[in-house]
Design an enzyme around this catalytic site. Structure first.
Site, PDB file in Angstrom:
ATOM      1  N   ASN A   6       0.861  -1.188   0.000  1.00 52.96           N
ATOM      2  CA  ASN A   6       0.000   0.000   0.000  1.00 52.96           C
ATOM      3  C   ASN A   6       0.897   1.239   0.000  1.00 52.96           C
ATOM      4  O   ASN A   6       1.439   1.622   1.032  1.00 52.96           O
ATOM      5  CB  ASN A   6      -0.903  -0.038   1.245  1.00 52.96           C
ATOM      6  CG  ASN A   6      -1.831   1.168   1.315  1.00 52.96           C
ATOM      7  OD1 ASN A   6      -1.865   1.981   0.387  1.00 52.96           O
ATOM      8  ND2 ASN A   6      -2.574   1.273   2.402  1.00 52.96           N
ATOM      9  N   TRP A   7       1.027   1.825  -1.182  1.00 51.63           N
ATOM     10  CA  TRP A   7       1.926   2.985  -1.298  1.00 51.63           C
ATOM     11  C   TRP A   7       1.327   4.244  -0.669  1.00 51.63           C
ATOM     12  O   TRP A   7       1.996   5.289  -0.627  1.00 51.63           O
ATOM     13  CB  TRP A   7       2.241   3.256  -2.772  1.00 51.63           C
ATOM     14  CG  TRP A   7       3.080   2.204  -3.433  1.00 51.63           C
ATOM     15  CD1 TRP A   7       3.658   1.112  -2.838  1.00 51.63           C
ATOM     16  CD2 TRP A   7       3.438   2.124  -4.821  1.00 51.63           C
ATOM     17  NE1 TRP A   7       4.346   0.367  -3.768  1.00 51.63           N
ATOM     18  CE2 TRP A   7       4.227   0.972  -5.003  1.00 51.63           C
ATOM     19  CE3 TRP A   7       3.166   2.916  -5.939  1.00 51.63           C
ATOM     20  CZ2 TRP A   7       4.746   0.591  -6.237  1.00 51.63           C
ATOM     21  CZ3 TRP A   7       3.672   2.543  -7.178  1.00 51.63           C
ATOM     22  CH2 TRP A   7       4.459   1.391  -7.314  1.00 51.63           C
ATOM     23  N   LYS A   8       0.066   4.151  -0.252  1.00 49.50           N
ATOM     24  CA  LYS A   8      -0.614   5.314   0.339  1.00 49.50           C
ATOM     25  C   LYS A   8      -0.369   6.543  -0.543  1.00 49.50           C
ATOM     26  O   LYS A   8      -0.401   6.425  -1.772  1.00 49.50           O
ATOM     27  CB  LYS A   8      -0.153   5.512   1.787  1.00 49.50           C
ATOM     28  CG  LYS A   8      -0.328   4.237   2.625  1.00 49.50           C
ATOM     29  CD  LYS A   8      -0.199   4.472   4.107  1.00 49.50           C
ATOM     30  CE  LYS A   8      -0.401   3.163   4.865  1.00 49.50           C
ATOM     31  NZ  LYS A   8      -0.496   3.315   6.307  1.00 49.50           N
ATOM     32  N   HIS A  91      -9.898   1.034   4.965  1.00 52.20           N
ATOM     33  CA  HIS A  91      -8.632   1.313   5.646  1.00 52.20           C
ATOM     34  C   HIS A  91      -8.877   2.341   6.760  1.00 52.20           C
ATOM     35  O   HIS A  91      -9.697   3.254   6.599  1.00 52.20           O
ATOM     36  CB  HIS A  91      -7.607   1.857   4.647  1.00 52.20           C
ATOM     37  CG  HIS A  91      -6.212   1.847   5.195  1.00 52.20           C
ATOM     38  ND1 HIS A  91      -5.776   2.792   6.100  1.00 52.20           N
ATOM     39  CD2 HIS A  91      -5.185   0.995   5.015  1.00 52.20           C
ATOM     40  CE1 HIS A  91      -4.530   2.515   6.440  1.00 52.20           C
ATOM     41  NE2 HIS A  91      -4.139   1.427   5.800  1.00 52.20           N
ATOM     42  N   GLU A  93      -7.288   4.803   7.599  1.00 51.82           N
ATOM     43  CA  GLU A  93      -7.048   6.187   7.180  1.00 51.82           C
ATOM     44  C   GLU A  93      -8.241   6.738   6.393  1.00 51.82           C
ATOM     45  O   GLU A  93      -8.419   7.953   6.310  1.00 51.82           O
ATOM     46  CB  GLU A  93      -5.729   6.265   6.389  1.00 51.82           C
ATOM     47  CG  GLU A  93      -4.541   6.097   7.335  1.00 51.82           C
ATOM     48  CD  GLU A  93      -3.282   5.501   6.722  1.00 51.82           C
ATOM     49  OE1 GLU A  93      -3.158   5.448   5.492  1.00 51.82           O
ATOM     50  OE2 GLU A  93      -2.417   5.051   7.513  1.00 51.82           O
ATOM     51  N   GLU A 161      -5.508  -4.800  10.769  1.00 52.18           N
ATOM     52  CA  GLU A 161      -4.551  -3.703  10.923  1.00 52.18           C
ATOM     53  C   GLU A 161      -4.892  -2.920  12.185  1.00 52.18           C
ATOM     54  O   GLU A 161      -5.698  -1.960  12.123  1.00 52.18           O
ATOM     55  CB  GLU A 161      -4.635  -2.755   9.714  1.00 52.18           C
ATOM     56  CG  GLU A 161      -4.213  -3.373   8.407  1.00 52.18           C
ATOM     57  CD  GLU A 161      -3.624  -2.338   7.453  1.00 52.18           C
ATOM     58  OE1 GLU A 161      -2.559  -2.612   6.900  1.00 52.18           O
ATOM     59  OE2 GLU A 161      -4.210  -1.248   7.295  1.00 52.18           O
ATOM     60  N   GLY A 167       2.180   2.585  10.904  1.00 50.83           N
ATOM     61  CA  GLY A 167       3.069   3.715  10.644  1.00 50.83           C
ATOM     62  C   GLY A 167       4.153   3.914  11.682  1.00 50.83           C
ATOM     63  O   GLY A 167       4.678   5.015  11.827  1.00 50.83           O
ATOM     64  N   SER A 209       3.249  -1.714  10.653  1.00 50.01           N
ATOM     65  CA  SER A 209       4.685  -1.718  10.942  1.00 50.01           C
ATOM     66  C   SER A 209       5.365  -3.050  10.650  1.00 50.01           C
ATOM     67  O   SER A 209       6.194  -3.527  11.431  1.00 50.01           O
ATOM     68  CB  SER A 209       4.933  -1.275  12.382  1.00 50.01           C
ATOM     69  OG  SER A 209       4.512   0.071  12.524  1.00 50.01           O
ATOM     70  N   GLY A 230       2.695  -0.785   4.414  1.00 50.00           N
ATOM     71  CA  GLY A 230       2.783   0.597   3.966  1.00 50.00           C
ATOM     72  C   GLY A 230       4.206   1.060   3.754  1.00 50.00           C
ATOM     73  O   GLY A 230       4.835   0.767   2.730  1.00 50.00           O
TER      74      GLY A 230
HETATM   75  P1  13P Z   1       2.693   0.683   7.761  1.00 52.78           P
HETATM   76  O1  13P Z   1       3.248  -0.586   7.156  1.00 52.78           O
HETATM   77  O2  13P Z   1       3.341   1.917   7.254  1.00 52.78           O
HETATM   78  O3  13P Z   1       2.606   0.592   9.257  1.00 52.78           O
HETATM   79  O4  13P Z   1       1.177   0.807   7.252  1.00 52.78           O
HETATM   80  C1  13P Z   1       0.328  -0.261   7.437  1.00 52.78           C
HETATM   81  C2  13P Z   1      -0.869   0.019   6.627  1.00 52.78           C
HETATM   82  O5  13P Z   1      -1.664   0.874   6.973  1.00 52.78           O
HETATM   83  C3  13P Z   1      -1.030  -0.726   5.368  1.00 52.78           C
HETATM   84  O6  13P Z   1      -2.281  -0.529   4.818  1.00 52.78           O
END
Ligand code: 13P
Length: 247
Positions: A6-8, A91, A93, A161, A167, A209, A230
């Protein structure tokens, strides 16, 4: 094993996106891992065009509408036409911006109607001593899946998650024994929502993470079929290290 990158909104440059795709293609040639890339919307169609590799593509979100006069929306049909075969839905977010379980259920239905495999994200904000976080995760899964038919429910991938682990660094991620417990619990909830033994084929992923330093331990004996990752996917060296840890 499945790795969903997930490149966000970390990747904002098409050259960087193309270089990550090139790295992923190389990794896919030498590994059994299924790699799914979830780029930002403007890059998805470009990267997925004429894709002949084993790499698959995911949308990071999808519209709850079916198209028409809806400025700014990107529908399931449009994503499928652009080459996506998966879509991340719910998600944290997106939930933080007001997405409800009811909206998530609608998005799942639209995704499935257009042949996209939904990756439904669930996870508690924090862990309490009384196990209320389990009821929270149960409710998220149940409210999202209940409106679907049995066949549709069986096509949904659940990504656990926990918000407290997103993050950060490997040191803040979940411990593998806690993950094993949660995976079992999610499977129990799925078994209640799916007839017969069909929930045995459901995929459960973990995200939060995941880094090269903990992915192997998290994969061992936790019962997950893969990871939704992420920040560790947007650097080619780190991403290669992640995939290699699992091969
Ligand atoms: P991180 O791997 O940056 O913690 O993010 C996890 C995430 O939200 C993947 O969708």
């Amino acid at each position: 094993m499945l790795i969903v990158a997930n490149w966000k909104a970390y990747v904002e440059d098409i050259r960087k996106a193309k270089s990550l795709l090139a790295t992923s293609k190389k990794l896919a040639r030498t590994s059994d891992i299924t790699i799914v890339l979830a780029p930002p919307v403007p890059f998805l169609g470009v990267l997925a065009a004429n894709n002949k590799s084993k790499i698959a593509f995911a949308a990071q979100d999808v519209s709850a509408t079916t198209g028409g006069a809806q400025t700014g929306e990107a529908t399931a049909q449009a994503y499928a036409a652009a080459g996506a075969t998966y879509v991340i839905i719910g998600h944290s977010e997106r939930r933080a911006l007001g997405e409800t379980n009811a909206i998530i259920a609608e998005k799942l239905a639209h995704a499935l109607a257009h042949g996209l495999t939904p990756i439904l994200c669930v996870g508690e904000h924090e862990r309490d001593g009384e196990g209320r976080y389990l009821a929270y995760v149960r409710e998220e899964i149940t409210l999202a899946l209940e409106p679907l038919t049995a066949k549709e429910r069986s096509q949904v991938i659940v990504a656990y998650e926990p918000l407290w682990a997103i993050g950060k660094t490997a040191a803040d991620a979940i411990e593998s024994n806690d993950l094993a417990e949660m995976t079992l619990y999610i499977r129990k909830v799925l078994a209640e929502l799916l007839p017969g033994k069909s929930s045995r084929h459901s995929f459960v992923l973990y995200g939060g993470s995941v880094e090269p330093g903990n992915i192997r331990a998290l994969a061992a004996d936790s019962g997950v079929e893969g990871f939704l990752i992420g920040h560790a996917t947007i650097d080619p060296f780190t991403f290669s290290a992640l995939v290699k840890q699992l091969t």
